[in-house]
Design a protein around this motif. Sequence first.
Motif, PDB file in Angstrom:
ATOM      1  N   ALA A   1      40.563  21.885 -40.848  1.00 15.46           N
ATOM      2  CA  ALA A   1      39.445  21.221 -41.456  1.00 15.46           C
ATOM      3  C   ALA A   1      38.109  21.937 -41.492  1.00 15.46           C
ATOM      4  N   GLY A   2      38.398  23.054 -40.818  1.00 13.43           N
ATOM      5  CA  GLY A   2      37.393  24.241 -41.074  1.00 13.43           C
ATOM      6  C   GLY A   2      36.350  24.287 -39.591  1.00 13.43           C
ATOM      7  N   HIS A   3      36.727  23.419 -38.595  1.00 15.06           N
ATOM      8  CA  HIS A   3      36.070  23.318 -37.457  1.00 15.06           C
ATOM      9  C   HIS A   3      36.906  23.522 -36.151  1.00 15.06           C
ATOM     10  N   ALA A   4      37.555  24.613 -36.260  1.00 15.97           N
ATOM     11  CA  ALA A   4      38.336  24.933 -35.016  1.00 15.97           C
ATOM     12  C   ALA A   4      37.509  24.802 -33.694  1.00 15.97           C
ATOM     13  N   ASP A   5      37.974  24.433 -32.669  1.00 14.28           N
ATOM     14  CA  ASP A   5      37.211  24.198 -31.569  1.00 14.28           C
ATOM     15  C   ASP A   5      37.096  25.482 -30.914  1.00 14.28           C
ATOM     16  N   ASP A   6      35.519  25.787 -30.692  1.00 21.75           N
ATOM     17  CA  ASP A   6      35.221  26.716 -29.821  1.00 21.75           C
ATOM     18  C   ASP A   6      35.639  26.815 -28.264  1.00 21.75           C
ATOM     19  N   PRO A   7      36.574  27.696 -27.856  1.00 23.75           N
ATOM     20  CA  PRO A   7      37.001  27.378 -26.405  1.00 23.75           C
ATOM     21  C   PRO A   7      35.927  27.441 -25.647  1.00 23.75           C
ATOM     22  N   TRP A   8      34.738  28.033 -25.976  1.00 17.65           N
ATOM     23  CA  TRP A   8      33.693  28.375 -24.776  1.00 17.65           C
ATOM     24  C   TRP A   8      32.823  27.075 -24.767  1.00 17.65           C
ATOM     25  N   ARG A   9      32.276  26.916 -23.685  1.00 17.47           N
ATOM     26  CA  ARG A   9      31.051  25.988 -23.395  1.00 17.47           C
ATOM     27  C   ARG A   9      30.219  26.555 -22.231  1.00 17.47           C
ATOM     28  N   ARG A  10      29.108  26.084 -22.130  1.00 18.73           N
ATOM     29  CA  ARG A  10      28.171  26.480 -21.176  1.00 18.73           C
ATOM     30  C   ARG A  10      28.960  25.908 -19.735  1.00 18.73           C
ATOM     31  N   PRO A  11      28.726  27.048 -18.651  1.00 19.53           N
ATOM     32  CA  PRO A  11      29.227  26.657 -17.733  1.00 19.53           C
ATOM     33  C   PRO A  11      28.341  25.882 -16.743  1.00 19.53           C
ATOM     34  N   PRO A  12      28.924  25.030 -15.877  1.00 18.00           N
ATOM     35  CA  PRO A  12      28.296  23.958 -14.961  1.00 18.00           C
ATOM     36  C   PRO A  12      27.078  24.586 -14.289  1.00 18.00           C
ATOM     37  N   ALA A  13      26.166  23.742 -14.161  1.00 16.71           N
ATOM     38  CA  ALA A  13      24.912  23.984 -13.306  1.00 16.71           C
ATOM     39  C   ALA A  13      25.116  24.726 -12.065  1.00 16.71           C
ATOM     40  N   ILE A  14      26.417  24.233 -11.275  1.00  9.87           N
ATOM     41  CA  ILE A  14      26.482  24.593  -9.889  1.00  9.87           C
ATOM     42  C   ILE A  14      26.711  26.185  -9.852  1.00  9.87           C
ATOM     43  N   PHE A  15      26.945  26.787 -10.815  1.00  7.50           N
ATOM     44  CA  PHE A  15      26.999  28.453 -10.805  1.00  7.50           C
ATOM     45  C   PHE A  15      25.775  28.942 -10.367  1.00  7.50           C
ATOM     46  N   GLU A  16      24.553  28.137 -10.745  1.00 11.56           N
ATOM     47  CA  GLU A  16      23.356  28.846 -10.647  1.00 11.56           C
ATOM     48  C   GLU A  16      22.786  28.629  -9.190  1.00 11.56           C
ATOM     49  N   SER A  17      23.440  27.910  -8.654  1.00 11.68           N
ATOM     50  CA  SER A  17      22.879  27.452  -7.144  1.00 11.68           C
ATOM     51  C   SER A  17      23.819  28.089  -6.064  1.00 11.68           C
ATOM     52  N   LEU A  18      24.835  28.826  -6.301  1.00 11.20           N
ATOM     53  CA  LEU A  18      25.782  29.063  -5.349  1.00 11.20           C
ATOM     54  C   LEU A  18      25.304  30.414  -4.466  1.00 11.20           C
ATOM     55  N   PRO A  19      25.429  30.444  -3.382  1.00  5.22           N
ATOM     56  CA  PRO A  19      24.689  31.533  -2.395  1.00  5.22           C
ATOM     57  C   PRO A  19      25.644  32.784  -2.717  1.00  5.22           C
ATOM     58  N   GLU A  20      24.671  33.808  -2.408  1.00  8.93           N
ATOM     59  CA  GLU A  20      25.253  35.160  -2.504  1.00  8.93           C
ATOM     60  C   GLU A  20      26.451  35.512  -1.844  1.00  8.93           C
ATOM     61  N   ARG A  21      27.670  36.401  -2.257  1.00 11.63           N
ATOM     62  CA  ARG A  21      28.581  36.514  -1.594  1.00 11.63           C
ATOM     63  C   ARG A  21      28.516  37.514  -0.669  1.00 11.63           C
ATOM     64  N   VAL A  22      28.870  37.258   0.495  1.00 11.70           N
ATOM     65  CA  VAL A  22      28.757  38.225   1.758  1.00 11.70           C
ATOM     66  C   VAL A  22      30.121  38.841   1.637  1.00 11.70           C
ATOM     67  N   ARG A  23      30.070  40.068   1.359  1.00 11.91           N
ATOM     68  CA  ARG A  23      31.462  40.752   1.288  1.00 11.91           C
ATOM     69  C   ARG A  23      31.726  41.326   2.947  1.00 11.91           C
ATOM     70  N   ARG A  24      32.951  40.721   3.215  1.00  5.22           N
ATOM     71  CA  ARG A  24      33.718  41.094   4.556  1.00  5.22           C
ATOM     72  C   ARG A  24      34.629  41.968   4.446  1.00  5.22           C
ATOM     73  N   PRO A  25      34.863  42.922   5.178  1.00  2.00           N
ATOM     74  CA  PRO A  25      36.077  43.730   5.009  1.00  2.00           C
ATOM     75  C   PRO A  25      37.417  43.034   5.261  1.00  2.00           C
ATOM     76  N   PRO A  26      38.208  43.180   4.252  1.00  2.72           N
ATOM     77  CA  PRO A  26      39.411  42.242   4.382  1.00  2.72           C
ATOM     78  C   PRO A  26      40.276  42.630   5.782  1.00  2.72           C
ATOM     79  N   PRO A  27      40.959  41.818   6.342  1.00  5.66           N
ATOM     80  CA  PRO A  27      41.715  42.129   7.465  1.00  5.66           C
ATOM     81  C   PRO A  27      42.712  43.223   7.253  1.00  5.66           C
ATOM     82  N   PRO A  28      43.270  43.993   8.036  1.00  5.02           N
ATOM     83  CA  PRO A  28      44.167  45.012   7.935  1.00  5.02           C
ATOM     84  C   PRO A  28      45.164  44.234   7.442  1.00  5.02           C
ATOM     85  N   GLY A  29      45.848  45.075   6.107  1.00 10.42           N
ATOM     86  CA  GLY A  29      46.960  44.405   5.421  1.00 10.42           C
ATOM     87  C   GLY A  29      46.531  43.762   4.251  1.00 10.42           C
ATOM     88  N   GLY A  30      45.188  43.592   4.193  1.00 11.31           N
ATOM     89  CA  GLY A  30      44.820  42.711   2.903  1.00 11.31           C
ATOM     90  C   GLY A  30      44.541  41.152   3.380  1.00 11.31           C
TER      91      GLY A  30
END
Lengths: 787, 153
Positions: free
Chosen positions: A754-783
């Motif tokens: 019908a000419g209107h294939a769904d766009d698989p993208w949509r705006r990500p939810p607002a929660i992603f704007e307020s997440l804290p910054e990632r603190v990178r910890r070294p992985p334990p030995p062995g990952g």
Amino acid sequence: MPGSLLGNAVRRVEDPELLFGSGRYVDDLPIEGALHLFFVRSPLPHARIDGVDVSRALQMPGVVAAYSGSDLGLNSMVSMLDRRIVRFPLALDKARYAGDPVAVVVATSVGQAMDGAEAVEVDYEPLPAVADPEAALAPGAPLVFDELGSNLAAGDQESGDPLEGADVVVRGRFVNQRVAVAPMEGNVVAVIPGAPGDEYRLTLYVASQMPHRVHEAACAQFGLAPAELRVVSPLVGGGFGGKTGLFAEAAVALAVALRLGRPVKWFESRSENLVGMDGRSQVQYVEMGFKTSGEIVGLRARLIGDAGAYGGFGGALAMGPTRNMAQGPYKIPKVRCDVAVALTHTSTTGAFRGAGRPEATALLERLMDMGADALDLDPAEIRRMNFLTKDQFPYTTVTGMLYDSGDYEASLDAALIAAGYDELRQQQAERRASGSRYQLGIGVSSYVEITAGGPNGEFGAVEIEPDGSATIRVGTAGTGQGHATSFSMIVADRLGIPLDRIRFVQSDTAEVPRGGGTVGSRSLQLGGAAVSGATDLVFERGRSLAAELLEADPEDVVVDENGRVGVSGVPARALSWSELAATAAQRGERLAAEVDFKPPGATFPFGSHVSVVEVDVETGKVVPLRHIAVDDAGRVLNPLLVAGQQHGGIAQGMAQALWEHLAFDEDANPVTGTFATYGIPSAAEVPSYEVSNTETPTPYNTLGAKGIGESGTIGAMPSVQNAVIDAVSHLGVRHIEMPTSPERVWRAIEAARAGHADDPWRRPPAIFESLPERVRRPPPPGGEETL
Amino acid sequence: MQITLTVNNASVDADLEDRTLLVYFLREQLGLTGTKVGCDTSSCGACTVLLDGQSVKSCTVLAAQADGADVTTIEGLAEGDQLHPVQEAFRENHGLQCGYCTPGMVMATVSLLEELEELSEANVRTGLEGNLCRCTGYHNIVKAVLAAGEATR
């Protein structure tokens, strides 16, 4: 003959008892006088519990006892995501998912316990509930734990714009739907309290992949000294990640046995299992940037993990394996991965075959196909041009993983040849040109995954018995993979002791002092490597003993073709293993060795799959026709067992792509709670598979082995989904969510026409704007740990 | 109620509750635990046994319905130490992993091979539709059934 076994398709030593029907799973154990438990469960997804009255149940025939949560007074279990998320084995003030256990009835038969449970009165005050993880993170959603102030159990964001400089960006919101672990045997326990003076205060029989972890958790829960509790897993009817810890019902069973001083049993019904043992669930907002040449510029992912009600490990997988594996087998200069983990009023999610890596592969492989489509490149070619090359190993990814070894292009080439890829594309073109109702879809996926992550190694021991037979004790805990066979092959190959003279012991804390269990495709590469190391030590000890007795140089002593230890080329000068064990015993020694094997790190199996499906464009029905898998798990010890793992893994990936979905209605009620409604496939739905291997050994263990248990699922799921979309892409369809049901496929075709294939993208939810910054910890030995 | 039946070639007299399902009678009263329970909707086939030579899901049959009948369970299939050709084919072809679905799968196969007019992969797959397995992806089960069919024809 020594040295001739490894690498051969040896039939399984564990099969006879399974085929005769004489093997014992937990529920088959004859336990004299055992009482049976049956749980009263909340029928509501979210409710305040205003009262639990068991008095009527106590009047019922055969009922011995009945308890609410406050009657038993059990300690809480704490979520790994947030210490404020606590679960009481029987819910106290609130039920948080439909199926949450609230009370338990104990009776002399299962039927009487069920009848008694009908008579328990629970006063529920219904509360609003949310099952969808995105809705759960929206403002105003009903809270699972008021204490948190939101349903965000964990999460963080990274920085930067990885898509900068891209000529083309492809985007999609993909749902990796919730699936059920559904081993054929669900959870089951039997608890036997010891009489005064017995060696153990409690013996717990439990179907588990991690009996030592269950032991540790149970001791902590009940304040037992390790020596007071014995945990045994006899035969286990499949695990797949669902049988890893001390589950709520097991804790209750232990408490009841302690309180009554009588043995108890609990066998989970399938209806309970499907609302209790849940696997992965993840929503993905993903974007990939390419140069017009097809070269990848960067990946941005925003992931939502669904942890269920009590902050399950299943939700955390998005922050662990999915994020870690986000680079996959490709050169991706920049990756940004932000993750939010949601609590929902649904059963607590856990690990299931692949555990976070199928999700990583799914997002990458959809994006690669979308990129190929946007740039008019063949799906195989866009992968090939972006692969890490075999001269780049060891390789550290931008997500911090150290890939041990690989040759990704070789596996893709092998898969394309095995599939007859060019010919398939030709057939597809013909069907498209003819306008056939039955269109052909060809899906490609390439993956790399993590196995044997985690900081702990594994225990293995080998001992020569006085009769010349051998005993293996190992800390892994097989649930049907064939460990008795593969581990015995290692001993037989080295010591010349026949397979039927080797006793294999696992999953009994009385016999095996420690163990990590069988998760994350770790067993052969860790447990097998430990057994291999112990075998070498036993051989060295036997050799020096034989050299001494035969007055020969130890360097000249070998195991001959009759399994005797003696001077090379001089058959008369040889001793049997029983003679050597006897000599050792006379000296007060055991001909035995123990090894705790610890690898330098996780290993990274990889492979490529090609899937071929037929889609009926009038009805949307998909029929899988062929599935070709080339999986590289390092050196293969027993090709029969490796192929078996590939087959089962492929079926699981295919099932998620096409049929399985553990669904909830808008009010968070489960709607697929039986095998009559959950789309688990039978033999009639799946094809035979075409599996093979390339072998790129890992340098991390002497066997050269990586894991194979989950690769099939990881590779198959995206290739099948890609195949379905590929079948109808010429009609304008860009994406179809899993499971690609006839309805979804049909709707996608109709929308595109019908000419209107769904766009698989949509705006990500607002929660992603307020997440804290990632603190990178070294992985334990062995990952990091994966399950 | 009282019933009399033959189980694995032995005559059995039993006193049981009316509502007892055949599978629980076999497992709990006779101790024949080879037959498994894998679901509660007659979907999985782990409990399949032969009732007068035909496969039935023993969770869907009352023990009372087996009064006077001849029941064969996985324990009654082999001749002593000698595996039945279907069991042998499962072993030879790695048609089992955890083994939990295996007794039902084997019993269903014994019955299916009697019924099939034409031995083909498609017929075997359709014929085993009522038996679920989570380990093998069915590949080697189908291979084993075809091999057993070839061996016994």
